[in-house]
Design a protein around this motif. Sequence first.
Motif, PDB file in Angstrom:
ATOM      1  N   SER A 113       0.910  -1.231  -0.071  1.00 18.30           N
ATOM      2  CA  SER A 113       0.192  -0.222  -0.081  1.00 18.30           C
ATOM      3  C   SER A 113       0.658   1.221  -0.170  1.00 18.30           C
ATOM      4  O   SER A 113       0.610   2.174  -0.682  1.00 18.30           O
ATOM      5  N   LEU A 114       2.157   1.168   0.679  1.00 18.76           N
ATOM      6  CA  LEU A 114       2.924   2.354   0.660  1.00 18.76           C
ATOM      7  C   LEU A 114       3.525   2.579  -0.512  1.00 18.76           C
ATOM      8  O   LEU A 114       3.591   3.593  -1.184  1.00 18.76           O
ATOM      9  N   ALA A 115       3.731   1.357  -1.459  1.00 16.57           N
ATOM     10  CA  ALA A 115       4.409   1.373  -2.552  1.00 16.57           C
ATOM     11  C   ALA A 115       3.269   2.323  -3.566  1.00 16.57           C
ATOM     12  O   ALA A 115       3.699   2.796  -4.684  1.00 16.57           O
ATOM     13  N   VAL A 116       1.954   1.722  -3.347  1.00 13.19           N
ATOM     14  CA  VAL A 116       1.050   2.402  -4.239  1.00 13.19           C
ATOM     15  C   VAL A 116       1.189   4.082  -4.024  1.00 13.19           C
ATOM     16  O   VAL A 116       0.851   5.014  -4.806  1.00 13.19           O
ATOM     17  N   GLU A 117       1.135   4.571  -2.736  1.00 17.94           N
ATOM     18  CA  GLU A 117       1.161   5.697  -2.271  1.00 17.94           C
ATOM     19  C   GLU A 117       2.407   6.543  -2.834  1.00 17.94           C
ATOM     20  O   GLU A 117       2.326   7.814  -3.235  1.00 17.94           O
ATOM     21  N   TRP A 118       3.367   5.815  -2.952  1.00 15.09           N
ATOM     22  CA  TRP A 118       4.845   6.435  -3.441  1.00 15.09           C
ATOM     23  C   TRP A 118       4.900   6.285  -4.979  1.00 15.09           C
ATOM     24  O   TRP A 118       5.866   6.657  -5.446  1.00 15.09           O
ATOM     25  N   ASN A 119       3.691   5.370  -5.506  1.00 15.85           N
ATOM     26  CA  ASN A 119       3.857   5.346  -7.080  1.00 15.85           C
ATOM     27  C   ASN A 119       5.145   4.833  -7.519  1.00 15.85           C
ATOM     28  O   ASN A 119       5.635   5.339  -8.418  1.00 15.85           O
ATOM     29  N   MET A 120       5.357   3.569  -7.029  1.00 20.17           N
ATOM     30  CA  MET A 120       6.862   2.661  -7.475  1.00 20.17           C
ATOM     31  C   MET A 120       6.194   1.590  -8.085  1.00 20.17           C
ATOM     32  O   MET A 120       6.908   0.588  -7.777  1.00 20.17           O
ATOM     33  N   LEU A 121       5.676   1.580  -9.205  1.00 21.08           N
ATOM     34  CA  LEU A 121       5.182   0.322  -9.689  1.00 21.08           C
ATOM     35  C   LEU A 121       6.121  -0.233 -10.544  1.00 21.08           C
ATOM     36  O   LEU A 121       6.430  -1.516 -10.589  1.00 21.08           O
ATOM     37  N   LYS A 122       7.266   0.482 -11.011  1.00 20.29           N
ATOM     38  CA  LYS A 122       8.223   0.103 -11.640  1.00 20.29           C
ATOM     39  C   LYS A 122       9.563  -0.500 -10.614  1.00 20.29           C
ATOM     40  O   LYS A 122      10.324  -0.980 -11.661  1.00 20.29           O
ATOM     41  N   ASN A 123       9.203  -0.604  -9.743  1.00 19.42           N
ATOM     42  CA  ASN A 123      10.388  -1.332  -8.829  1.00 19.42           C
ATOM     43  C   ASN A 123      10.380  -2.700  -9.058  1.00 19.42           C
ATOM     44  O   ASN A 123       9.222  -3.173  -9.228  1.00 19.42           O
ATOM     45  N   GLU A 124      11.434  -3.149  -9.230  1.00 18.65           N
ATOM     46  CA  GLU A 124      11.953  -4.596  -9.644  1.00 18.65           C
ATOM     47  C   GLU A 124      11.193  -5.595  -8.516  1.00 18.65           C
ATOM     48  O   GLU A 124      10.644  -6.519  -9.169  1.00 18.65           O
ATOM     49  N   GLN A 125      11.407  -5.297  -7.424  1.00 19.41           N
ATOM     50  CA  GLN A 125      10.614  -6.308  -6.267  1.00 19.41           C
ATOM     51  C   GLN A 125       9.490  -6.221  -6.290  1.00 19.41           C
ATOM     52  O   GLN A 125       8.540  -7.374  -6.053  1.00 19.41           O
ATOM     53  N   VAL A 126       8.791  -5.053  -6.708  1.00 20.34           N
ATOM     54  CA  VAL A 126       7.273  -5.175  -6.742  1.00 20.34           C
ATOM     55  C   VAL A 126       6.883  -5.542  -7.979  1.00 20.34           C
ATOM     56  O   VAL A 126       6.027  -6.565  -7.625  1.00 20.34           O
ATOM     57  N   GLN A 127       7.350  -5.678  -9.252  1.00 21.15           N
ATOM     58  CA  GLN A 127       7.164  -6.488 -10.260  1.00 21.15           C
ATOM     59  C   GLN A 127       7.317  -7.905 -10.122  1.00 21.15           C
ATOM     60  O   GLN A 127       6.617  -8.831 -10.456  1.00 21.15           O
ATOM     61  N   GLU A 128       8.458  -8.268  -9.419  1.00 17.53           N
ATOM     62  CA  GLU A 128       8.616  -9.819  -9.131  1.00 17.53           C
ATOM     63  C   GLU A 128       7.644 -10.330  -8.099  1.00 17.53           C
ATOM     64  O   GLU A 128       7.152 -11.361  -8.296  1.00 17.53           O
ATOM     65  N   LEU A 129       7.067  -9.453  -7.265  1.00 17.18           N
ATOM     66  CA  LEU A 129       6.158  -9.862  -6.349  1.00 17.18           C
ATOM     67  C   LEU A 129       4.828 -10.034  -6.875  1.00 17.18           C
ATOM     68  O   LEU A 129       4.122 -11.040  -6.645  1.00 17.18           O
ATOM     69  N   LEU A 130       4.447  -9.062  -7.865  1.00 20.78           N
ATOM     70  CA  LEU A 130       3.171  -9.114  -8.554  1.00 20.78           C
ATOM     71  C   LEU A 130       3.160 -10.361  -9.528  1.00 20.78           C
ATOM     72  O   LEU A 130       2.295 -11.096  -9.691  1.00 20.78           O
ATOM     73  N   THR A 131       4.357 -10.737 -10.105  1.00 17.63           N
ATOM     74  CA  THR A 131       4.275 -11.908 -10.965  1.00 17.63           C
ATOM     75  C   THR A 131       4.263 -12.958 -10.385  1.00 17.63           C
ATOM     76  O   THR A 131       3.790 -14.028 -10.698  1.00 17.63           O
ATOM     77  N   LEU A 132       4.667 -13.039  -9.272  1.00 13.40           N
ATOM     78  CA  LEU A 132       4.585 -14.342  -8.324  1.00 13.40           C
ATOM     79  C   LEU A 132       3.305 -14.729  -7.781  1.00 13.40           C
ATOM     80  O   LEU A 132       3.049 -15.808  -7.641  1.00 13.40           O
ATOM     81  N   HIS A 133       2.513 -13.866  -7.722  1.00  8.43           N
ATOM     82  CA  HIS A 133       1.109 -13.916  -7.057  1.00  8.43           C
ATOM     83  C   HIS A 133       0.181 -14.026  -8.067  1.00  8.43           C
ATOM     84  O   HIS A 133      -1.083 -13.631  -7.763  1.00  8.43           O
ATOM     85  N   LEU A 134       0.385 -14.064  -9.345  1.00 11.00           N
ATOM     86  CA  LEU A 134      -0.501 -13.986 -10.573  1.00 11.00           C
ATOM     87  C   LEU A 134      -1.429 -15.320 -10.502  1.00 11.00           C
ATOM     88  O   LEU A 134      -0.906 -16.370 -10.356  1.00 11.00           O
ATOM     89  N   ASP A 135      -2.658 -15.088 -10.426  1.00  7.55           N
ATOM     90  CA  ASP A 135      -3.652 -16.387 -10.163  1.00  7.55           C
ATOM     91  C   ASP A 135      -3.467 -17.227  -8.959  1.00  7.55           C
ATOM     92  O   ASP A 135      -3.500 -18.263  -8.963  1.00  7.55           O
ATOM     93  N   SER A 136      -2.928 -16.653  -8.135  1.00  2.00           N
ATOM     94  CA  SER A 136      -2.581 -17.252  -6.678  1.00  2.00           C
ATOM     95  C   SER A 136      -3.965 -17.488  -5.823  1.00  2.00           C
ATOM     96  O   SER A 136      -4.803 -16.816  -6.026  1.00  2.00           O
ATOM     97  N   CYS A 137      -3.842 -18.306  -4.897  1.00  2.13           N
ATOM     98  CA  CYS A 137      -5.328 -18.672  -3.965  1.00  2.13           C
ATOM     99  C   CYS A 137      -5.176 -17.570  -3.024  1.00  2.13           C
ATOM    100  O   CYS A 137      -6.121 -17.575  -2.553  1.00  2.13           O
ATOM    101  N   ASP A 138      -4.036 -16.984  -2.773  1.00  2.00           N
ATOM    102  CA  ASP A 138      -4.062 -16.164  -1.732  1.00  2.00           C
ATOM    103  C   ASP A 138      -4.535 -14.865  -1.934  1.00  2.00           C
ATOM    104  O   ASP A 138      -3.961 -13.655  -2.458  1.00  2.00           O
ATOM    105  N   THR A 139      -5.962 -14.861  -1.987  1.00  2.00           N
ATOM    106  CA  THR A 139      -6.625 -13.629  -2.761  1.00  2.00           C
ATOM    107  C   THR A 139      -6.826 -12.511  -1.936  1.00  2.00           C
ATOM    108  O   THR A 139      -6.999 -11.181  -2.409  1.00  2.00           O
ATOM    109  N   ASP A 140      -6.619 -12.434  -0.627  1.00  2.00           N
ATOM    110  CA  ASP A 140      -6.632 -11.403   0.209  1.00  2.00           C
ATOM    111  C   ASP A 140      -5.438 -10.373   0.608  1.00  2.00           C
ATOM    112  O   ASP A 140      -5.368  -9.663   1.112  1.00  2.00           O
ATOM    113  N   LEU A 141      -4.122 -11.010   0.094  1.00  2.00           N
ATOM    114  CA  LEU A 141      -3.037 -10.328   0.270  1.00  2.00           C
ATOM    115  C   LEU A 141      -2.846  -9.028  -0.437  1.00  2.00           C
ATOM    116  O   LEU A 141      -2.388  -8.167   0.281  1.00  2.00           O
TER     117      LEU A 141
END
Length: 1434
Positions: free
Chosen positions: A417-445
């Motif tokens: 949520s802080l990354a959203v407020e700081w607008n750091m979508l292009k951060n490598e760790q953010v992209q890696e984290l989003l890619t890791l949770h594509l279609d994951s069963c952990d929907t509330d994360l």
Amino acid sequence: MNTATVHDVQWRQDIDNTKNRYGELGFISSNFHEFHCGRFDQEEGQEGLLENTKICKCGQTLIEHRKDKRGDQSRRNSVYFGRRWRSRLSSLRYVQVATSNDPGKILEYFSKYWKIKETGLVISVVGDEIPIRLGRNFQSKLVQFSRDADAMIMTSGLDEGITKSVNKVFSKTNQSYKQRKIPLIGLTPWNLIKHKPNLVADPRTFTSSSRTHTKSCPDIETRGNTRLCHGLGYHMFVDFPHDQPKYYSDTRVGEYSEIVMQYRHRIEQKLMELNEDEHSEEHTQLSSPVVIVLAGGDESMLTYIDLALKAKLPVLVIKGTDGLAGFIANANSPNMEFDDLKEAFLQYIAVKRSYTKSERDRISSQLMELSENLQTDGEDCVAVCDLEKDIDFNNKILTVLLKSSTKHKKRLSRIMSLAVEWNMLKNEQVQELLTLHLDSCDTDLFHETLLTAITTQEDRLDWIEELIGKESTVVDFNNFISKNLHQLYERACYDYGMTIWEDIAPTYLRHDEKQRDEVKTISERTFTVRVLKTLFDRYDDDFVASEIELQQKTAVYMDRNIKTLLPDRPGNYSYPYKHLLIWAVIFLRSDIAKFAWRMLRQEPLQSAIAMCHLMETIKSQIDDRFQDEKRTLDRNKKMFEDLAIQLLSACNVGNENLTQLLLCSPSSMWGGLSVLQMAASGNVTNFMAAQAVQKFMDDIWNGGVFVNVKRMVLLQVLPILVATPVMKVRVPYILQKTEGLEETYGRKGGSRFFVRTYQKFKLYFQSPRTKFFYHNMTYFVFLALFVYMVLVDFKKASVTTIESVCLAWILTLQVDELYTLGIFPTAGWKATFRDIMGVTTIVEFLNAMLFVLGYCVHYVEPDQTFTKIAYSINLVIFQLKIFKAYIVDQTLGPQVVMVKEMTASMLQFLLILLIFIVAYGTSSQALLYTERHPTFEIVRDIFYQPYWIVYGEVGLEEIGDDPDCTDDARFCRKQHGLVYIFLGIYILLSNVLLLNLLIAIFSNIYNVIFEKTAAIWRYNMYFLTYEYQLKTVFVPPFSIFIHIAHFLRFILCCKCRKTTERNQLILTDNEYDRVSRMQIEERKNMFQKELKESQTSLSIQIQKIVSRLDKIEESLSTDHKDMAGTVRLDRHNSKRSLRGSSRAVLFTKMKTDSVENIENANEDSQSEKDENHEFHQTAVDDLLAVQRKQKRMARKSTRERVGEQTEDHDEETINDVIKNKHVMWPNKAEEKENRESISISKPDKDDKHEEETDKIREESVNLKKNNKVEPENSNVNHIGENIRKKGRQSNTLLSSLVGEILGTFEYKEPRSQKKKKKKTVQKEGDADIKGQENSNKQNRKSKKKSECREGESNVEIANMTFNVEQDFESKVTHTHQPDLRKENIRRTTVRRSRRGNESGNLTTLHTKDKDNTSMSSNKGISPYLSSSDNESQA
């Protein structure tokens, strides 16, 4: 000092008695403590005092020490807290705690009493002072990041090390009242503070008023060489057990700080634990993620950093600082050994003081343990930040926070949520984290992440698209919207200020709901559904809570014959994106609304029109103070209206039949309403005027009768002609579906003659067009009969037969009107009253009641007065109803709307006029009459004459003496001079000012309506078409029998009620799927086309080209800087090397200008195109050179036969050549004519000039190869050669890039060139008239100019090649070889002398053109190109 000592004991007793009385006082006394020092350590400066009055460094007197025999581990309640004002805007709040106190209570105290609200991040800064070269970057980035992240900063509290840098920058920024103050907290050892009794809280003055105390207080003093940072704002003094002989020692300050750092670690760990708690919102403590920023650092930081790594706390190390930060930064480096790092650290800390061997061994063991922890946990918990990079600080903090939180879901969600407020979508760790949770069963994360992205006021649409906008989504949006829809409304109400939802929703609160929290109440799902049902007229709650509700909803939709998409499981919404769309529209988030509309999986067209209807309803209900919001609603409505029109047009092009089904089919998402119904209710006039809607309404209006106006009039006069070929029948697709008709209905080949004739008559009389004609014709008959009755047939004594017929006719008309209103396809009676009935229908109903009343009075009593008045009023209303028939005409229909709008404006104007009428009437009557009797004539005189004066009836006799007055003189009218002055002023204001104002208002209304005439006419035609489609075939008064039959059918037949409830088309499942699939596909194509156009637009291409230029410039600048420190490729030269006076200069300007001004800059450069309009490529130049050589050989042989000799070039020809030498974009027609004139005209010139130019060109190349002057310094020469190689490589890249740039433009011939062509044609015509002699002269002159231009261009090539090389070498060797300039001048002189000997007349040309040649080389040829490249570039 003594005064404080005397009152100290009494204050402590008072505090014990009142700790439950004051909240903060009681909280501190109950939860915070102070350790006893155990031994009396006398405070400095008390040599002359009595023994019993001396004070210990802990703040107690000697008597208290003797009474208190408890050890150093014993504690007492803390009484030290308060606030010190340093200025009107700056204060210092402090509190004393102990290491044994619960860190959770401290965080609760921060939040409850220091009012430090929930922060986004806690930054803990530790270490030594940052070097000067990095200090400014650190300070600026820390301040900017702290404000962006809504952070809180924790420091040591002492004016030393990195805290000094923090205090220096924040003591200035926090002074500004315009910006939010960043909370800075310092944790300082308690035994460093002097004069502790001065810090005791005074219960006698500690009240709410004391917090506003603005008197300046002395600073808090510290011991030794330490100094407190008073600019931090908050200080927490930490006490610890005192097991040493002395309470304080200068040599043990590092140990004191280390103890405080360990307690500080406990607070930071508690912050992280609370942040990871699932129910952290219910806690009263402060909870935020923590990041530690380390710069430098001595041995006191070792234990603190080691504990942080073990607790998985993120640590950010500042690169470029020594000490512990340098050790950690290089710990995992393969080129550094542990022993080297250890020795470097020991040398760093040895600067402050010397260490014994045991201390060095202890530090070495700690470093070894730290190194092992770095190898195991360093990759996830430690990041190294380079302050010299612009965004490295923010990115590194986010990266280390995410890496350290991968195993803690709650913390990870908060940090995202802080990354959203700081607008750091292009951060490598953010992209890696989003890619890791594509279609994951952990929907509330990522629910909190998506919630923050939606509700934040900044544009975070890229985050929303990344989370839910792709095929493989990170968040299950149905699950998200089911759990967080109320959070969307609640957060928006809290964060957006006063919203239109908070203005509309409270009006729908019940009495019991008004007692609760308003924001939470209006955000509940049930309340939201209640409000939306009112705003939409008809709204279905698609939330399914249980299996039973799922079955009930399925049955309801089946009963309505509406296909819907029910959720797979209970607890979800059927249409999740529908609710995001509604939320975005209500809270004016147009970007999110458009995204939600794009993501709808069903009925996008219906949804767009529904949003237009919603915004129109909201606009009519919100208060007038929301003027900006109303304008925003209008813009958003226009956006959705345009989207709907584009989608409808695309669907109509794809499949016209399915588009007609789309327009009239009921919507499953929006209460079963069709697109046209919602568009009519929402006043979406432009959509109603769309081509597809016009085609649909025309088909309904004609009803299968497709004839022109003349034939239609003929059929209406002679209906028998329907059976003849005069009437053409074509059953539209919509009638085939609604009426069940076949395509061959009423046409040849479909059935027999008699059946076909019956079908044609049925189509003709059921057509709304036919009904409109016959209903209006019968209404005109009724109106004529009514006029005859009122004027001729009316009898005072009795009721006539015609009068009774008129009564029956009027009642039939009202029944017919009520029937039409009852079955008109609207959402309900409320929508029918708003959209269909209005004021006009009410007036007609009251008019009918007035006629019935007049008829009854006339029937009971033979008195004509009331009845005659009533009938006269009826006559006016019935005649005004004729305006309704004018709607069918495209010209008269909008004019009727103009009359309606002007009437409303005129009524408002009368309110203004009334003030002037009353003002003049009362003042004039007061002056004309001395006394008056209280009669009604006074009111008549006040209004009567002033009103008619407006129309020009001045009536001067009314303001003069009354000659007929027989009453007393006091009550007679007498002339008064002031009345005439008032009259003149009144006429000036009313007749001149106000009437012209009224005309201006009418003119504005006319212009506004005239601009959208077609849309208004189509919008009104919708209601007219459906009204006459629903009317019966029989006209009044005969329609009463049909109405009676329908009424009996409605009462007796239950199934018939459902059929008459709506007049809509019911689609089959196959048709519904086809229509839905068509909408989705066309919407997808529409957005793909829009994306493609945006990507291929000129501005996007220029941005891409400029970015590529920046990359090339950066690479070239880096290489040149490495090879020669004095040579640097600046931006101007890198752009200039593309093309001289070509459009590269324009593109360089475009980079600094805005993209909107690109077209203007292109137009401004048109004058440059007129002169610089020739661009010769290398291959074309070579080909033209070969052709010229062949032509010269042919002309030479011809001249030998003829024997003609050439003349020398005159000065005028040379000047013309010089003026026209910079030609880059030639007119192809002129170039072709020049070539033909060269090849066809007689060879009357000598070719010596051309041969000499070829020789000069060859010699220039030989001089370049053979006559090079080697510089004395070979290193410099080597540098120049390397730079030239780089220049050649870059030239290849840049040349291809230039071709790409030029490919985006299409050359347009300028006006000046067209004028030149026109003049050329005129000259050619004059030359033909003058004769062959003049034409030969013109040919010879043009030939002479072309030959001079060719020769001069070759000379230019040689000159520019030589000068560019010299210019480049002079740039490279200017600093190191000053003698090379002299050598260049000598070589230039030799070359000029040779050219002068070989071509005498060209020497003058070359001398005059010297400066221009060098100028062209500077503008058009790069100094980093080779000679061959320069020749081709020229």
